[in-house]
Design an enzyme around this catalytic site. Sequence first.
Site, mmCIF file in Angstrom:
data_model
loop_
_atom_site.group_PDB
_atom_site.id
_atom_site.type_symbol
_atom_site.label_atom_id
_atom_site.label_comp_id
_atom_site.label_asym_id
_atom_site.label_seq_id
_atom_site.Cartn_x
_atom_site.Cartn_y
_atom_site.Cartn_z
ATOM 1 C CG ASN A 112 -1.813 1.222 1.309
ATOM 2 O OD1 ASN A 112 -2.443 1.572 0.310
ATOM 3 N ND2 ASN A 112 -1.858 1.878 2.457
ATOM 4 C CG HIS A 133 -0.430 6.083 4.781
ATOM 5 N ND1 HIS A 133 -1.803 6.138 4.880
ATOM 6 C CD2 HIS A 133 0.066 6.875 5.773
ATOM 7 C CE1 HIS A 133 -2.120 6.923 5.906
ATOM 8 N NE2 HIS A 133 -1.008 7.381 6.458
ATOM 9 C CB SER A 165 5.309 5.274 3.953
ATOM 10 O OG SER A 165 5.785 6.361 4.742
ATOM 11 C CG ASP A 224 -2.541 3.384 6.886
ATOM 12 O OD1 ASP A 224 -3.343 4.280 7.237
ATOM 13 O OD2 ASP A 224 -2.616 2.774 5.812
HETATM 14 C C1 GRF Z 1 -2.894 9.391 -3.023
HETATM 15 O O1 GRF Z 1 -2.552 10.550 -2.294
HETATM 16 C C2 GRF Z 1 -2.413 8.178 -2.257
HETATM 17 O O2 GRF Z 1 -1.325 8.467 -1.406
HETATM 18 C C3 GRF Z 1 -3.594 7.786 -1.449
HETATM 19 O O3 GRF Z 1 -4.699 8.029 -2.317
HETATM 20 C C4 GRF Z 1 -4.424 9.241 -3.064
HETATM 21 C C5 GRF Z 1 -5.003 9.175 -4.454
HETATM 22 O O4 GRF Z 1 -4.306 8.206 -5.163
HETATM 23 N N1 GRF Z 1 -3.495 6.411 -1.040
HETATM 24 P P1 GRF Z 1 -4.630 7.873 -6.723
HETATM 25 O O5 GRF Z 1 -4.456 9.151 -7.525
HETATM 26 O O6 GRF Z 1 -6.055 7.375 -6.788
HETATM 27 O O7 GRF Z 1 -3.606 6.857 -7.062
#
Ligand code: GRF
Length: 198
Positions: free
Chosen positions: A108, A110, A137, A146
Site C-alpha cells: 500500500n 500511504h 510511504s 497503515d
Molecule cells: C494518493 O494521495 C495516495 O497516497 C492515497 O490516495 C491518493 C489518491 O491516489 N493512497 P490515486 O491518484 O487514486 O492513485
Amino acid sequence: MTKRVAILISGGGSNMVALAESMRGDHPARPVLVLSNDPDAGGLAKARKLNIPTLAIDHKPFGKDRVGFEAALQTALETAKPDIICLAGFMRILTADFTGKWAGKMLNIHPSLLPKYKGLHTHARALEAGDAEHGCSVHEVTAALDDGPVLGQARIAVRPDDTAETLAARLLPLEHQLYPAVLRRFAQGDNRPVNLPG
Ligand code: GRF
C-alpha cells in the site's frame, strides 16, 4: 518468472497508472487486473486505455457486510491469480482475515512518513504538527491499518505557505516515483528500502 500484479483502486488511479506504466521491458512484473470498489472510479477508464483487465465490485450493496464484500474480492483475485496486490488509493479498510490471506504479497502507499499519521487527513495533520518535512510511504499490508513493514519513503520539505492541498499536490508526483521503485524491487524479492530523494 514474471510476477502477476493486481492493483486495487477507489478513485482517479494516478498511482495505478504510474505502476502500470513502469511494468514494461525488463521489469519483472506485469499488471493483470485493476479492481475498484467504486464502479465510477476514474482509474477504471485509465486502466482500460492501458489495456489492463478491469473489474468493479461495488462495496455499497454489501452495506456493513465487510466479509461479504471481501469474499467477492477474493473470488475475483483467485481468478486473476496475482502474485502481488498493490493498493493504490484504495479506500476500504480490509479485515485481518483478508490481509492474512495475502500476507507478504500486498503493498500500500500511504501519504505520510509512517509511522506518523496512520489513517486519514495526513497532510492536514502534518501541517497542524508544524512538521518541517512530510512525505509518503510504501509498506506491506498487515492486519493493523497503515502499520506493516515500510519498504520505501519519499520526503518533501514543508513550506510555510503550504496547505493540505498544496502538500498533496507536491507529494503525488513523488508517490508516482516511489511506488514503482518499490514494486520493482519487491517483485525481485529485494526488500532493501527505497528512499527518495536518492
Ligand atoms: C494518493 O494521495 C495516495 O497516497 C492515497 O490516495 C491518493 C489518491 O491516489 N493512497 P490515486 O491518484 O487514486 O492513485
